[in-house]
Design an enzyme around this catalytic site. Structure first.
Site, PDB file in Angstrom:
ATOM      1  N   MET A 246      41.891 -52.455 -31.553  1.00  0.00           N
ATOM      2  CA  MET A 246      41.365 -53.201 -30.398  1.00  0.00           C
ATOM      3  C   MET A 246      41.659 -54.693 -30.589  1.00  0.00           C
ATOM      4  SD  MET A 246      40.049 -50.959 -28.294  1.00  0.00           S
ATOM      5  CE  MET A 246      41.415 -49.881 -28.708  1.00  0.00           C
ATOM      6  N   HIS A 247      42.975 -55.004 -30.761  1.00  0.00           N
ATOM      7  CA  HIS A 247      43.392 -56.379 -31.069  1.00  0.00           C
ATOM      8  C   HIS A 247      42.734 -57.407 -30.135  1.00  0.00           C
ATOM      9  CE1 HIS A 247      46.793 -54.510 -33.245  1.00  0.00           C
ATOM     10  NE2 HIS A 247      47.058 -53.826 -32.146  1.00  0.00           N
ATOM     11  N   ASP A 248      42.918 -57.167 -28.827  1.00  0.00           N
ATOM     12  CA  ASP A 248      42.527 -58.203 -27.863  1.00  0.00           C
ATOM     13  C   ASP A 248      41.013 -58.264 -27.673  1.00  0.00           C
ATOM     14  OD1 ASP A 248      45.197 -58.639 -27.666  1.00  0.00           O
ATOM     15  OD2 ASP A 248      45.450 -57.505 -25.810  1.00  0.00           O
TER      16      ASP A 248
END
Ligand code: BDR
Ligand code: CA
Length: 324
Positions: free
Chosen positions: A252-254
């Protein structure tokens, strides 16, 4: 906290958008789009659709941004996000009711009124093209942002676009280089921390099954149903990551960039000057140099993963899949 989101709206950007819009601490001033995970037209459409499904009565303005990087040709990531950025659902998705703002993204980013130096923050979760153009156009307006949180870079971990580069910096390395050397108050959330934890498929499935929305995977056409759209987009994204690395879930990088803007204590950082390689086999690689006068950024080097997952569960998973 007033907030601008600049996104190449793919699957984890969409999760980040839900997190931001479900956070009462934030007033979302604008969502601006940039080409990256998908062509910018698609990123704008995805943003319009998600914002109006979340808040049909008063969605924030969505403005259309750069359709290609500053210098290089655009590279998109259909294998990760689908050709449309939302898991290949394009033909089954409804057309958004709202239109994009009439102003281009850069105009909106630089026109946001600031009441004081601590007023508006910005999270950038795609290539930094819009921000670089905004800096060239109106550096004073950009300097008025309290903080800019950027998802990008890979320092002590392998890249996800070739061996050494992270996708956002790889797509527009010239923009990344200009923005990171601008002297603005920037916090970088690199792959080093975003890949240290993942949303597992098990967590997603458990929540979906325990929630009220038991109809999620069934319909072939998700219609105007955020739970179904997001579930199917995450399914595509997780399938890619499982094929690629065996991970049974998705990074869930962003969403982590949004969470770090929301709760800065969730991450630990260190100051450094960062250089981005713009050409050759190391294109997009981010390098740490000793801090140079006034040009340092903060790089996230640690994460309270438990706190991040609690925020994700409370503000994205539970509200979307109806388990609370
Ligand atoms: C970044 O690249 C994109 O695929 C994701 O949306 C994220 O912003 C991760 O490298
Ligand atoms: Ca992104």
């Amino acid at each position: 906290m007033r907030m601008v989101l600049d996104m190449d709206t793919g699957v984890d950007d969409a999760v980040a958008m839900v997190l931001a819009m479900n956070s009462p601490e934030f007033e979302i001033e604008a969502i601006t789009t940039v080409a990256g995970n998908a062509p910018v037209v698609q990123c704008t459409r995805n943003s319009l659709l998600i914002t109006e499904l979340l808040r049909p009565w008063d969605p924030p303005p969505v403005a259309h941004g750069a359709c290609e990087p500053l210098v290089q040709s655009l590279i998109i990531a259909p294998e990760v996000h689908g050709h449309d950025g939302l898991g290949g659902l394009l033909d089954t998705l409804p057309t958004p009711h709202h239109a994009a703002d009439s102003r281009p993204a850069v105009e909106l980013i630089t026109a946001i009124p600031h009441d004081g130096p601590d007023d508006v923050s910005l999270v950038a979760s795609g290539p930094l093209t819009n921000l670089a153009i905004a800096l060239r156009t109106d550096p004073t307006a950009m300097a008025a942002y309290r903080r800019i949180v950027v998802m990008g870079g890979a320092f002590n971990v392998p890249g996800n676009t070739g061996p050494v580069a992270e996708f956002n910096f790889y797509v527009d390395p010239e923009a990344a280089s200009e923005v990171l050397s601008s002297g603005l108050d920037i916090t970088i959330i690199p792959l080093d921390v975003t890949t240290s934890t993942a949303l597992t498929r098990e967590t997603l499935e458990t929540l979906v099954k325990s929630g009220k929305r038991t109809d999620i995977p069934a319909p072939a056409r998700p219609g105007r149903n955020l739970a179904a759209i997001l579930y199917r987009a995450l399914d595509y994204y997780m399938n890619f990551q499982e094929d690629e690395s065996g991970l049974n879930g998705g990074f869930m990088h962003d969403a982590l960039a949004v969470a770090a803007a929301l709760f800065p204590s969730m991450i630990t950082t260190r100051p450094a000057s960062v250089e981005v390689v713009t050409s050759g086999p190391a294109r997009g690689r981010s390098l740490v140099l000793p801090p140079v006068n006034g040009r340092a950024v903060n790089i996230a080097i640690g994460l309270d993963a438990g706190a991040f997952h609690r925020v994700l569960e409370e503000r994205v998973l539970a509200p979307v899949w109806g388990s609370t």
